[in-house]
Motif scaffolding. Structure first.
Motif, PDB file in Angstrom:
ATOM      1  N   SER A 244       0.244  -3.196 -12.658  1.00 40.41           N
ATOM      2  CA  SER A 244       0.422  -1.806 -13.075  1.00 40.41           C
ATOM      3  C   SER A 244       0.721  -0.846 -11.940  1.00 40.41           C
ATOM      4  CB  SER A 244      -0.838  -1.315 -13.787  1.00 40.41           C
ATOM      5  OG  SER A 244      -1.118  -2.131 -14.890  1.00 40.41           O
ATOM      6  N   THR A 245       0.586  -1.266 -10.724  1.00 42.22           N
ATOM      7  CA  THR A 245       0.768  -0.316  -9.629  1.00 42.22           C
ATOM      8  C   THR A 245       1.973  -0.670  -8.768  1.00 42.22           C
ATOM      9  OG1 THR A 245      -0.817  -1.550  -8.298  1.00 42.22           O
ATOM     10  CG2 THR A 245      -1.667   0.298  -9.550  1.00 42.22           C
ATOM     11  N   PHE A 246       1.801  -1.597  -7.882  1.00 41.83           N
ATOM     12  CA  PHE A 246       2.837  -1.895  -6.898  1.00 41.83           C
ATOM     13  C   PHE A 246       4.128  -2.367  -7.545  1.00 41.83           C
ATOM     14  CE2 PHE A 246      -1.271  -2.792  -4.982  1.00 41.83           C
ATOM     15  CZ  PHE A 246      -1.236  -1.918  -3.921  1.00 41.83           C
ATOM     16  N   THR A 247       4.040  -3.320  -8.429  1.00 41.61           N
ATOM     17  CA  THR A 247       5.239  -3.934  -8.985  1.00 41.61           C
ATOM     18  C   THR A 247       5.941  -3.052  -9.998  1.00 41.61           C
ATOM     19  OG1 THR A 247       3.948  -5.032 -10.698  1.00 41.61           O
ATOM     20  CG2 THR A 247       4.338  -6.242  -8.665  1.00 41.61           C
ATOM     21  N   MET A 248       5.269  -2.078 -10.549  1.00 36.09           N
ATOM     22  CA  MET A 248       5.883  -1.266 -11.587  1.00 36.09           C
ATOM     23  C   MET A 248       6.478   0.040 -11.096  1.00 36.09           C
ATOM     24  SD  MET A 248       5.978  -2.835 -14.342  1.00 36.09           S
ATOM     25  CE  MET A 248       6.392  -1.544 -15.466  1.00 36.09           C
ATOM     26  N   SER A 249       6.003   0.575  -9.984  1.00 37.81           N
ATOM     27  CA  SER A 249       6.493   1.912  -9.669  1.00 37.81           C
ATOM     28  C   SER A 249       6.636   2.223  -8.191  1.00 37.81           C
ATOM     29  CB  SER A 249       5.578   2.950 -10.307  1.00 37.81           C
ATOM     30  OG  SER A 249       4.273   2.817  -9.799  1.00 37.81           O
ATOM     31  N   ALA A 250       5.782   1.750  -7.349  1.00 31.05           N
ATOM     32  CA  ALA A 250       5.707   2.301  -6.005  1.00 31.05           C
ATOM     33  C   ALA A 250       6.709   1.712  -5.006  1.00 31.05           C
ATOM     34  CB  ALA A 250       4.301   2.128  -5.450  1.00 31.05           C
ATOM     35  N   MET A 251       6.797   0.427  -4.946  1.00 28.09           N
ATOM     36  CA  MET A 251       7.579  -0.187  -3.876  1.00 28.09           C
ATOM     37  C   MET A 251       9.084   0.055  -4.068  1.00 28.09           C
ATOM     38  SD  MET A 251       5.371  -1.234  -1.835  1.00 28.09           S
ATOM     39  CE  MET A 251       6.268  -2.221  -0.683  1.00 28.09           C
ATOM     40  N   PRO A 252       9.778   0.345  -2.990  1.00 25.46           N
ATOM     41  CA  PRO A 252      11.227   0.561  -3.076  1.00 25.46           C
ATOM     42  C   PRO A 252      11.932  -0.699  -3.591  1.00 25.46           C
ATOM     43  CG  PRO A 252      10.394   1.288  -0.956  1.00 25.46           C
ATOM     44  CD  PRO A 252       9.271   0.573  -1.645  1.00 25.46           C
ATOM     45  N   GLY A 253      12.837  -0.511  -4.537  1.00 26.20           N
ATOM     46  CA  GLY A 253      13.594  -1.621  -5.081  1.00 26.20           C
ATOM     47  C   GLY A 253      12.991  -2.258  -6.311  1.00 26.20           C
ATOM     48  N   THR A 254      11.915  -1.698  -6.843  1.00 19.63           N
ATOM     49  CA  THR A 254      11.312  -2.301  -8.032  1.00 19.63           C
ATOM     50  C   THR A 254      12.236  -2.125  -9.231  1.00 19.63           C
ATOM     51  OG1 THR A 254      10.110  -0.269  -8.485  1.00 19.63           O
ATOM     52  CG2 THR A 254       8.927  -1.979  -7.293  1.00 19.63           C
ATOM     53  N   PRO A 255      12.399  -3.162 -10.047  1.00 22.53           N
ATOM     54  CA  PRO A 255      13.294  -3.074 -11.191  1.00 22.53           C
ATOM     55  C   PRO A 255      12.602  -2.502 -12.437  1.00 22.53           C
ATOM     56  CG  PRO A 255      12.512  -5.297 -10.974  1.00 22.53           C
ATOM     57  CD  PRO A 255      11.901  -4.513  -9.829  1.00 22.53           C
ATOM     58  N   ALA A 256      11.882  -1.421 -12.300  1.00 21.56           N
ATOM     59  CA  ALA A 256      11.167  -0.826 -13.425  1.00 21.56           C
ATOM     60  C   ALA A 256      12.100   0.093 -14.210  1.00 21.56           C
ATOM     61  CB  ALA A 256       9.965  -0.044 -12.917  1.00 21.56           C
ATOM     62  N   ILE A 257      11.982   0.074 -15.513  1.00 24.60           N
ATOM     63  CA  ILE A 257      12.875   0.848 -16.376  1.00 24.60           C
ATOM     64  C   ILE A 257      12.743   2.340 -16.127  1.00 24.60           C
ATOM     65  CG2 ILE A 257      11.308   0.962 -18.354  1.00 24.60           C
ATOM     66  CD1 ILE A 257      15.100   0.380 -18.532  1.00 24.60           C
ATOM     67  N   GLN A 258      11.527   2.810 -15.832  1.00 21.19           N
ATOM     68  CA  GLN A 258      11.362   4.246 -15.584  1.00 21.19           C
ATOM     69  C   GLN A 258      12.053   4.684 -14.303  1.00 21.19           C
ATOM     70  OE1 GLN A 258       8.791   2.090 -15.620  1.00 21.19           O
ATOM     71  NE2 GLN A 258       7.466   2.433 -13.893  1.00 21.19           N
ATOM     72  N   ASN A 259      12.364   3.736 -13.421  1.00 19.74           N
ATOM     73  CA  ASN A 259      13.110   4.056 -12.209  1.00 19.74           C
ATOM     74  C   ASN A 259      14.620   3.907 -12.410  1.00 19.74           C
ATOM     75  OD1 ASN A 259      10.687   4.443 -10.930  1.00 19.74           O
ATOM     76  ND2 ASN A 259      10.639   2.427  -9.996  1.00 19.74           N
ATOM     77  N   THR A 260      15.034   3.007 -13.286  1.00 22.97           N
ATOM     78  CA  THR A 260      16.465   2.749 -13.444  1.00 22.97           C
ATOM     79  C   THR A 260      17.149   3.707 -14.411  1.00 22.97           C
ATOM     80  OG1 THR A 260      15.988   1.086 -15.124  1.00 22.97           O
ATOM     81  CG2 THR A 260      16.270   0.313 -12.867  1.00 22.97           C
ATOM     82  N   ILE A 261      16.442   4.287 -15.351  1.00 19.00           N
ATOM     83  CA  ILE A 261      17.071   5.199 -16.306  1.00 19.00           C
ATOM     84  C   ILE A 261      17.678   6.426 -15.618  1.00 19.00           C
ATOM     85  CG2 ILE A 261      16.594   6.783 -18.220  1.00 19.00           C
ATOM     86  CD1 ILE A 261      14.735   4.650 -19.353  1.00 19.00           C
ATOM     87  N   PRO A 262      16.983   7.114 -14.709  1.00 17.38           N
ATOM     88  CA  PRO A 262      17.583   8.308 -14.117  1.00 17.38           C
ATOM     89  C   PRO A 262      18.565   8.042 -12.969  1.00 17.38           C
ATOM     90  CG  PRO A 262      15.347   8.076 -13.341  1.00 17.38           C
ATOM     91  CD  PRO A 262      15.572   6.988 -14.350  1.00 17.38           C
TER      92      PRO A 262
END
Length: 75
Positions: free
Chosen positions: A31-49
């Motif tokens: 829920s933390t590192f792999t989902m939002s924080a680390m640069p380059g994570t393939p999380a949907i909340q990061n890729t939409i914008p």
């Protein structure tokens, strides 16, 4: 959780770590590192914008590393 629990159970058994710590370990890792924080994570909340702002998954690596350090400290 259902995929990770059997692997974690075996790893915790080999490492002689109490099984009661397994839910917290899985929650902190997924829920933390792999989902939002680390640069380059393939999380949907990061890729939409990304198309709107014209950024890449590696935008703001300094802030991501600082956020990861904070999550590590509080986790």
């Amino acid at each position: 959780f259902f995929v990770l629990a059997p692997m974690a159970r075996e790893m915790f058994r080999v490492a002689n770590i109490p099984h009661r710590l397994m839910p917290a370990t899985i929650a902190l890792g997924t829920s933390t590192f792999t989902m939002s924080a680390m640069p380059g994570t393939p999380a949907i909340q990061n890729t939409i914008p990304m198309p709107f702002f014209g950024t890449t998954p590696f935008a703001a690596p300094g802030l991501g590393i600082i956020a990861a350090a904070i999550m590590l400290a509080f986790g």
